[in-house]
Design a protein around this motif. Sequence first.
Motif, PDB file in Angstrom:
ATOM      1  N   ASP A   1       3.362   5.960  -2.790  1.00  0.00           N
ATOM      2  CA  ASP A   1       4.608   6.620  -3.180  1.00  0.00           C
ATOM      3  C   ASP A   1       4.754   6.664  -4.698  1.00  0.00           C
ATOM      4  OD1 ASP A   1       5.281   7.079  -0.576  1.00  0.00           O
ATOM      5  OD2 ASP A   1       6.627   5.350  -0.409  1.00  0.00           O
ATOM      6  N   GLY A   2       4.336   5.593  -5.370  1.00  0.00           N
ATOM      7  CA  GLY A   2       4.469   5.549  -6.822  1.00  0.00           C
ATOM      8  C   GLY A   2       3.603   6.578  -7.521  1.00  0.00           C
ATOM      9  N   VAL A   3       2.352   6.706  -7.085  1.00  0.00           N
ATOM     10  CA  VAL A   3       1.459   7.712  -7.682  1.00  0.00           C
ATOM     11  C   VAL A   3       1.988   9.113  -7.425  1.00  0.00           C
ATOM     12  CG1 VAL A   3      -0.860   8.680  -7.590  1.00  0.00           C
ATOM     13  CG2 VAL A   3      -0.550   6.202  -7.525  1.00  0.00           C
ATOM     14  N   ALA A   4       2.429   9.384  -6.183  1.00  0.00           N
ATOM     15  CA  ALA A   4       2.965  10.705  -5.860  1.00  0.00           C
ATOM     16  C   ALA A   4       4.215  11.005  -6.683  1.00  0.00           C
ATOM     17  CB  ALA A   4       3.287  10.785  -4.367  1.00  0.00           C
ATOM     18  N   ALA A   5       5.074  10.017  -6.854  1.00  0.00           N
ATOM     19  CA  ALA A   5       6.300  10.218  -7.628  1.00  0.00           C
ATOM     20  C   ALA A   5       5.983  10.563  -9.077  1.00  0.00           C
ATOM     21  CB  ALA A   5       7.174   8.973  -7.555  1.00  0.00           C
TER      22      ALA A   5
ATOM     23  N   SER B   1      11.733  14.017   7.074  1.00  0.00           N
ATOM     24  CA  SER B   1      10.394  14.308   6.564  1.00  0.00           C
ATOM     25  C   SER B   1       9.974  13.213   5.601  1.00  0.00           C
ATOM     26  CB  SER B   1      10.363  15.664   5.852  1.00  0.00           C
ATOM     27  OG  SER B   1       9.132  15.858   5.192  1.00  0.00           O
ATOM     28  N   ARG B   2       8.713  12.801   5.700  1.00  0.00           N
ATOM     29  CA  ARG B   2       8.217  11.738   4.828  1.00  0.00           C
ATOM     30  C   ARG B   2       7.834  12.238   3.440  1.00  0.00           C
ATOM     31  NH1 ARG B   2       6.946   7.011   7.742  1.00  0.00           N
ATOM     32  NH2 ARG B   2       8.251   7.020   9.596  1.00  0.00           N
ATOM     33  N   VAL B   3       7.646  13.547   3.284  1.00  0.00           N
ATOM     34  CA  VAL B   3       7.108  14.051   2.014  1.00  0.00           C
ATOM     35  C   VAL B   3       7.932  15.178   1.400  1.00  0.00           C
ATOM     36  CG1 VAL B   3       4.753  13.396   2.590  1.00  0.00           C
ATOM     37  CG2 VAL B   3       5.582  15.651   3.242  1.00  0.00           C
ATOM     38  N   LEU B   4       8.997  15.634   2.050  1.00  0.00           N
ATOM     39  CA  LEU B   4       9.772  16.747   1.507  1.00  0.00           C
ATOM     40  C   LEU B   4      10.445  16.347   0.202  1.00  0.00           C
ATOM     41  CD1 LEU B   4      10.515  19.677   2.402  1.00  0.00           C
ATOM     42  CD2 LEU B   4      12.716  18.733   3.132  1.00  0.00           C
ATOM     43  N   ALA B   5      10.280  17.175  -0.825  1.00  0.00           N
ATOM     44  CA  ALA B   5      10.885  16.930  -2.137  1.00  0.00           C
ATOM     45  C   ALA B   5      12.029  17.925  -2.338  1.00  0.00           C
ATOM     46  CB  ALA B   5       9.845  17.076  -3.246  1.00  0.00           C
TER      47      ALA B   5
ATOM     48  N   ALA C   1      -0.585  14.267  -3.130  1.00  0.00           N
ATOM     49  CA  ALA C   1      -0.702  13.113  -4.026  1.00  0.00           C
ATOM     50  C   ALA C   1      -0.653  11.788  -3.283  1.00  0.00           C
ATOM     51  CB  ALA C   1       0.411  13.155  -5.064  1.00  0.00           C
ATOM     52  N   GLY C   2      -0.378  11.824  -1.971  1.00  0.00           N
ATOM     53  CA  GLY C   2      -0.435  10.608  -1.180  1.00  0.00           C
ATOM     54  C   GLY C   2       0.892   9.960  -0.863  1.00  0.00           C
ATOM     55  N   ALA C   3       2.006  10.682  -0.996  1.00  0.00           N
ATOM     56  CA  ALA C   3       3.304  10.111  -0.644  1.00  0.00           C
ATOM     57  C   ALA C   3       3.325   9.738   0.833  1.00  0.00           C
ATOM     58  CB  ALA C   3       4.419  11.107  -0.944  1.00  0.00           C
ATOM     59  N   GLN C   4       3.876   8.563   1.144  1.00  0.00           N
ATOM     60  CA  GLN C   4       3.915   8.067   2.510  1.00  0.00           C
ATOM     61  C   GLN C   4       5.322   8.054   3.095  1.00  0.00           C
ATOM     62  OE1 GLN C   4       1.066   7.309   4.222  1.00  0.00           O
ATOM     63  NE2 GLN C   4       0.021   8.062   2.378  1.00  0.00           N
ATOM     64  N   THR C   5       6.323   7.904   2.252  1.00  0.00           N
ATOM     65  CA  THR C   5       7.707   7.815   2.724  1.00  0.00           C
ATOM     66  C   THR C   5       8.629   8.530   1.737  1.00  0.00           C
ATOM     67  OG1 THR C   5       8.313   5.803   1.507  1.00  0.00           O
ATOM     68  CG2 THR C   5       7.159   5.517   3.614  1.00  0.00           C
ATOM     69  N   PRO C   6       9.885   8.769   2.126  1.00  0.00           N
ATOM     70  CA  PRO C   6      10.855   9.350   1.189  1.00  0.00           C
ATOM     71  C   PRO C   6      11.148   8.477  -0.027  1.00  0.00           C
ATOM     72  CG  PRO C   6      11.603   9.639   3.445  1.00  0.00           C
ATOM     73  CD  PRO C   6      10.425   8.712   3.497  1.00  0.00           C
TER      74      PRO C   6
ATOM     75  N   ASP D   1       0.834  -1.207   0.000  1.00  0.00           N
ATOM     76  CA  ASP D   1       0.000   0.000   0.000  1.00  0.00           C
ATOM     77  C   ASP D   1       0.868   1.256   0.000  1.00  0.00           C
ATOM     78  OD1 ASP D   1      -2.266  -1.550   0.021  1.00  0.00           O
ATOM     79  OD2 ASP D   1      -2.467  -1.520   2.214  1.00  0.00           O
ATOM     80  N   THR D   2       1.921   1.214   0.784  1.00  0.00           N
ATOM     81  CA  THR D   2       2.841   2.350   0.812  1.00  0.00           C
ATOM     82  C   THR D   2       3.503   2.537  -0.545  1.00  0.00           C
ATOM     83  OG1 THR D   2       3.277   1.831   3.139  1.00  0.00           O
ATOM     84  CG2 THR D   2       4.732   3.409   2.085  1.00  0.00           C
ATOM     85  N   LEU D   3       3.873   1.444  -1.172  1.00  0.00           N
ATOM     86  CA  LEU D   3       4.485   1.505  -2.497  1.00  0.00           C
ATOM     87  C   LEU D   3       3.544   2.154  -3.507  1.00  0.00           C
ATOM     88  CD1 LEU D   3       6.700   0.715  -4.546  1.00  0.00           C
ATOM     89  CD2 LEU D   3       5.586  -1.520  -4.731  1.00  0.00           C
ATOM     90  N   LEU D   4       2.278   1.807  -3.442  1.00  0.00           N
ATOM     91  CA  LEU D   4       1.313   2.387  -4.379  1.00  0.00           C
ATOM     92  C   LEU D   4       1.184   3.895  -4.173  1.00  0.00           C
ATOM     93  CD1 LEU D   4      -0.824   2.016  -6.570  1.00  0.00           C
ATOM     94  CD2 LEU D   4      -2.500   1.548  -4.759  1.00  0.00           C
TER      95      LEU D   4
END
Length: 580
Positions: free
Chosen positions: A31-35, A77-81, A343-348, A26-29
């Motif tokens: 993160d993938g959409v957010a990426a 941070s889990r979402v910082l880009a 976008a739903g990012a969960q991890t770096p 679920d986390t992978l999904l």
Amino acid sequence: MQPTSTWRHWLPSLPVLQWGRAYNRDTLLGDGVAALIVTIMLIPQSLAYAMLAGLPPEVGLYASVAPLLLYAVFGTSRVLAVGPVAVVSLMTAAAIGQHAVAGTPAYWAVAITLAFLSGLMLLAMGLLRLGFLANFLSHPVISGFISASGILIAASQLKTLMGVKAEGHTFVELSVSLWSQLGQVHGLTLAIGAVTVGFLFWVRSGLKPLLQRLGMKPRPADVVAKTGPVAAIAVTTWLTWALDWQGQGVKIVGAVPQGLPPFTLPLWDLGLWQQLLVPALLISVVGFVESVSVGQTLAAKRRQRIEPDQELVALGASNLGAAFTGGFPVTGGFARSVVNFDAGAQTPAAGVFTAAGITLASLFLTPALYYLPQATLAATIVVAVLSLVDVSIFRKTWAYSKADFAAVLATLLVTLLQGVELGLVVGVAVSLALYLHRTSRPHIAEVGRVPGTEHFRNVLRHAVVVSPQVLGLRVDESLYFANSRALEDRINDAVASRPALKHVVLQCSAINDIDASALESLETINHRLREAGVQLHLSEVKGPVMDRLRRTHLLQDLGGRVFLTHFQAIDQLAPEVAHA
């Protein structure tokens, strides 16, 4: 001890190990959409911010790969880009413009060196746990600086939107240069830029609601809306190629090298390093403040937290990574981090996937950018930076604090008129000067007892009971070298104007610290009061302050006593007031 225990004992406590253990499908999904969304957004931004810094557009792509990978390992941070941002790109151009000509290999080499120095400084600050230094940049100063930088960046892009040549690093210089070039405006270039700006502004606010009205669900509509800059690039690039706008005078990006980020090294020139130290420090501090502000805001929404000192280490590693892969200074970006969060990012790991997407773009998509109009990238920058301009800060600070308003105004004007580096320095200096001025004149209130209670309040604000023989003073600041004299003057005036005065009680509930100069002032006050036949007492002294006072002679020489509460002091010194 088992081998696994020994391994865990020596294994570094990296943030990646904390979120990596719980990683699942679920986390992978998420993160993938957010990426995917952030990659689409980051490609045009990276190209544009590299050109804003005076560098070839592909350098923006290079600066968006290694920093993302390294931040995923070291960041909290889990979402910082992390990547190129507008303000840091402008500061980069201002810092290295005097050392080389923009667009040349020498200019690129200096940019790499600047990223290297910034990375070293951030890493050192993190290891020394100096994250608190960012507190010297107040929010009004940062807001004024970023707003001025946004205006300055937008003004610097007008020449590209107009198709003219204009020089200058300040708002006045740019304005004068642009005014002199009005007769040379290239009509087709201006049309491309103006239409692109209008389209991008509409995409930001109008496209998603329109798609939802047409029946599209919110999540897909949001994804489509985020692709606005990519659509603008694709359409204007195709039109330039199909209609031969290049032959009609429209400037294009041209050939963008295809391939992976190169391995690069900074210039080992100590003289250059000395000249870049101050700009590198300013870039490091501004980047850290922006990054931590965004990271803390987004983390709070998910009841998470970030570690500022570890963030310094992560940003330092990211900038070192940029330096060794052909990039320039980077930090956590506000817009892309918010998009990553939404976008739903969960991890770096979302950053790792984004870096992979940028790498693929560098390998396969760069040839398609040959006919990209420079006016389109300029329009992308203008739309992005104008969202940084916060006009409301002037109204808010004027209504709440004239001192903060002065700091905002000074930062904004100096940044626009003299440049980004001096503007930031002046903003910090004005803030510190105003702080010293305010605390050098502390609020010292005479307090009296509120009838029927054990509370003491300002005699000018409340109906209270006082005694002519006892003066209760509450100092609403810590005592230090700049304000200790003000307390001496206040007590001297009271003794001179009150013949019946026998006791002075300092209510220390708001005093968090007493430095050496203030201690000497208290000793002087105690001595003078004793000579005048008046006793000095203290009440409600905080534990840490009392611990330090016990190591001095003040308590031994004190004419009066130290009371746990102010009510106890008045009960002992003026019972008629305590029981009135």
